[in-house]
Design a protein around this motif. Structure first.
Motif, PDB file in Angstrom:
ATOM      1  N   GLN A 129       0.918  -1.045   0.165  1.00 54.00           N
ATOM      2  CA  GLN A 129      -0.006   0.280   0.144  1.00 54.00           C
ATOM      3  C   GLN A 129       0.731   1.171   0.174  1.00 54.00           C
ATOM      4  O   GLN A 129       0.513   2.299  -0.519  1.00 54.00           O
ATOM      5  N   GLN A 130       2.059   1.146   0.577  1.00 57.16           N
ATOM      6  CA  GLN A 130       2.853   2.314   0.484  1.00 57.16           C
ATOM      7  C   GLN A 130       3.222   2.798  -0.916  1.00 57.16           C
ATOM      8  O   GLN A 130       3.470   3.689  -1.276  1.00 57.16           O
ATOM      9  N   ALA A 131       3.447   1.680  -1.576  1.00 50.67           N
ATOM     10  CA  ALA A 131       3.733   1.953  -3.190  1.00 50.67           C
ATOM     11  C   ALA A 131       2.348   2.379  -3.902  1.00 50.67           C
ATOM     12  O   ALA A 131       2.847   3.609  -4.687  1.00 50.67           O
ATOM     13  N   VAL A 132       1.250   2.358  -3.509  1.00 48.41           N
ATOM     14  CA  VAL A 132       0.319   3.064  -4.104  1.00 48.41           C
ATOM     15  C   VAL A 132       0.226   4.471  -3.567  1.00 48.41           C
ATOM     16  O   VAL A 132       0.142   5.263  -4.072  1.00 48.41           O
ATOM     17  N   PHE A 133       0.515   4.639  -2.340  1.00 51.67           N
ATOM     18  CA  PHE A 133       0.270   6.001  -1.680  1.00 51.67           C
ATOM     19  C   PHE A 133       1.516   7.149  -2.315  1.00 51.67           C
ATOM     20  O   PHE A 133       1.238   8.113  -2.324  1.00 51.67           O
ATOM     21  N   LYS A 134       2.617   6.481  -2.577  1.00 49.52           N
ATOM     22  CA  LYS A 134       3.437   6.980  -3.190  1.00 49.52           C
ATOM     23  C   LYS A 134       3.576   7.024  -4.772  1.00 49.52           C
ATOM     24  O   LYS A 134       4.688   7.879  -5.347  1.00 49.52           O
ATOM     25  N   ASP A 135       2.851   6.506  -5.190  1.00 54.32           N
ATOM     26  CA  ASP A 135       2.551   6.522  -6.683  1.00 54.32           C
ATOM     27  C   ASP A 135       3.835   5.920  -7.414  1.00 54.32           C
ATOM     28  O   ASP A 135       4.049   6.428  -8.643  1.00 54.32           O
ATOM     29  N   ILE A 136       4.290   5.099  -7.017  1.00 47.59           N
ATOM     30  CA  ILE A 136       5.321   4.426  -7.611  1.00 47.59           C
ATOM     31  C   ILE A 136       5.163   2.944  -7.992  1.00 47.59           C
ATOM     32  O   ILE A 136       6.089   2.490  -8.600  1.00 47.59           O
ATOM     33  N   GLY A 137       4.151   2.488  -7.663  1.00 43.30           N
ATOM     34  CA  GLY A 137       3.862   0.819  -8.228  1.00 43.30           C
ATOM     35  C   GLY A 137       2.376   0.679  -8.026  1.00 43.30           C
ATOM     36  O   GLY A 137       1.666   1.171  -7.237  1.00 43.30           O
ATOM     37  N   VAL A 138       2.242  -0.542  -8.363  1.00 44.48           N
ATOM     38  CA  VAL A 138       0.733  -1.194  -8.489  1.00 44.48           C
ATOM     39  C   VAL A 138       0.761  -2.470  -7.926  1.00 44.48           C
ATOM     40  O   VAL A 138       1.315  -3.580  -8.501  1.00 44.48           O
ATOM     41  N   PRO A 139       0.040  -2.775  -6.836  1.00 42.03           N
ATOM     42  CA  PRO A 139       0.036  -4.270  -6.166  1.00 42.03           C
ATOM     43  C   PRO A 139      -0.943  -4.926  -7.334  1.00 42.03           C
ATOM     44  O   PRO A 139      -2.283  -4.639  -7.622  1.00 42.03           O
ATOM     45  N   VAL A 140      -0.558  -5.956  -7.740  1.00 41.25           N
ATOM     46  CA  VAL A 140      -1.366  -6.902  -9.021  1.00 41.25           C
ATOM     47  C   VAL A 140      -2.023  -8.010  -8.354  1.00 41.25           C
ATOM     48  O   VAL A 140      -3.018  -8.145  -8.801  1.00 41.25           O
ATOM     49  N   ILE A 141      -1.669  -8.442  -7.211  1.00 42.51           N
ATOM     50  CA  ILE A 141      -2.403  -9.686  -6.580  1.00 42.51           C
ATOM     51  C   ILE A 141      -2.094  -9.718  -5.288  1.00 42.51           C
ATOM     52  O   ILE A 141      -1.025  -9.334  -4.780  1.00 42.51           O
TER      53      ILE A 141
END
Length: 455
Positions: free
Chosen positions: A232-244
């Motif tokens: 979720q940190q990657a989503v908040f930082k807009d650097i990645g997307v959890p795919v599964i």
């Protein structure tokens, strides 16, 4: 410290605390280690809600730099026990890496992990992913959607790198499982190669959990598998997307355990039961009344001495939802499970799944018969300790008789094909048949010699 005084303090200073216990503790001042992940929650809750104190235990919780430091701390006695990767006690007991007899009387949780890719990789994957009627990606997402991206990297002579947290981590095995289910080879370990990259299409390497987002942002890795809150940190930082999520890879899969040396449990049997009682109560609190306490748990975990991430980030998965792309938030009530579905019971079949994955990827070099898997599972997972702790909680009125699987033989019912992403069922009673059913991985008498599979 005097055991009777400890019990008196617990009963008089804490609202609703248990009365003095009858256990004569061998050791009541303890230090436990953990890694900054949301699934360390039972330890934090047992401390903050006074459950350790109720048992006459004076506990210090210490964050550890990485999983190796944590394991070494338990082995050398600096730590009395710790939040552990389920593979760590098993690997240590069979002598893979550090050799020591580590046991667990308590499984800490089910589910809780995810696989995240960089924004650039996600944009390349999206054309390969079917959409729902609302235009959002259809889940679960197969690694088949990433295969053309990996192939393109290879055609350019570039390595497709992904991070996981430790060679015997759930994250390593879940990432490998997802990749292999999509036809992507994650590589083998060999006697002369501890990197696990023999014959690999995707190259996996170790990155400590809190460093995953920064490593992804730097471009060192193109994706990773980790526990929360670092997806979720990657989503908040807009650097990645959890795919599964791992719930989508294997519904209600086993996750972390609480590990102690076998010597500690033998020398301190009553203390071990008392610790297990406190952890069971914490797990119950985390799941009770439809996760009603999760907001309070999020606040506790957000404190710097525990996970130290923003409350909003932790809540994004801890309270029953999970955000994939920004704005694509979905209901996943069982993303974190701490007590329901017998989550805390140390099932032998859970241990055996980890051992099959070690064998599948070459960490266990040679074939073992089914009896060996059962023997190792029984030497590490200790349901008898768990049930003794549970019995005392029932007798004290802290739990109901129906909360625990008293008649279990230590094995879960086989996981049906519908609950696993590749449609291959798992039965812990037949580990070799299970290994034979997996299309990618070592089978039978196969082993790694040099950089090749032989046999």
């Amino acid at each position: 410290m005097n055991r009777i005084l400890a019990g008196f303090a617990a009963s008089t200073l804490l609202t609703g605390a248990a009365t003095a216990q009858t256990l004569e503790l061998e050791k009541d001042v303890l230090t436990f280690g953990f890694i900054k992940l949301t699934d360390m929650a039972p330890l934090a809750v047992a401390y903050e809600q006074g459950y350790f104190f109720d048992e006459g235990l004076f506990v210090t919780l210490e964050a550890q730099a990485n999983w190796k430091v944590l394991l070494d701390g338990v082995i050398d006695g600096q730590l009395d026990g710790a939040h552990m990767l389920a593979g760590q006690p098993l690997a240590a007991t069979i002598g893979y890496g550090t050799e020591a007899h580590i046991v667990t009387p308590f499984s800490m949780d089910l589910n809780g992990n995810g696989i995240t890719v960089s924004n650039a990789v996600w944009e390349q994957m999206k054309p390969n992913i079917p959409e729902n009627a609302d235009g959002l990606p259809k889940h679960p997402i197969s690694a088949e959607a990433m295969a053309p991206v990996v192939e393109e990297f290879g055609n350019r002579g570039e390595r497709f790198n992904m991070g996981m947290v430790f060679p015997v981590s759930t994250h390593n095995y879940e990432l490998r499982y997802w990749l292999a289910a999509g036809g992507i080879h994650p590589g083998y370990y060999g006697p002369e190669s501890v990197t696990g990259q023999i014959d690999a299409d995707v190259f996996l390497s170790v990155t400590p959990p809190p460093q995953m987002p920064a490593t992804l942002e730097a471009g060192t890795i193109h994706g990773y598998c980790v526990g929360e809150p670092w997806n979720q940190q990657a989503v908040f930082k807009d650097i990645g997307v959890p795919v599964i999520t791992d719930y989508e890879i294997w519904k209600n899969n086993p996750e972390k355990v609480f590990g102690l040396t076998a010597a500690f449990t033998e020398e301190n049997p009553n203390t071990t039961i008392a610790v297990t009682k406190a952890l069971i109560r914490a797990a119950m609190w985390l799941d009770e009344n439809g996760n009603a306490n999760r907001d309070e748990a999020v606040e506790i975990l957000s404190r710097p001495e525990y996970v130290g991430a923003d409350e909003e980030v932790i809540a994004n998965s801890m309270t029953g939802t999970f955000e994939y792309e920004k704005g694509d938030t979905r209901e996943v009530p069982d993303f974190n499970v701490f007590f329901r579905y017998n989550a805390t019971y140390p099932f032998y079949s859970d241990a055996i799944w980890y051992l099959t994955q070690m064998r599948r990827w070459g960490q266990i070099e040679e074939a073992k018969d089914d009896g060996w898997y059962d023997e190792i599972a029984r030497s590490v997972y200790k349901p008898a300790i768990y049930l003794e702790a549970a019995r005392q909680l029932v007798d004290e009125g802290h739990a109901a008789e129906s909360d625990f699987p008293w008649d279990s033989d230590g094995y879960r019912a086989p996981t049906p094909a519908s609950d696993i992403i590749d449609g291959i069922p798992y039965d812990g009673r037949a580990p070799n048949a299970y290994l034979e059913s997996l299309p990618i991985g070592l089978k039978g008498d196969q082993k790694i010699v040099g950089n090749e599979v032989q046999g």
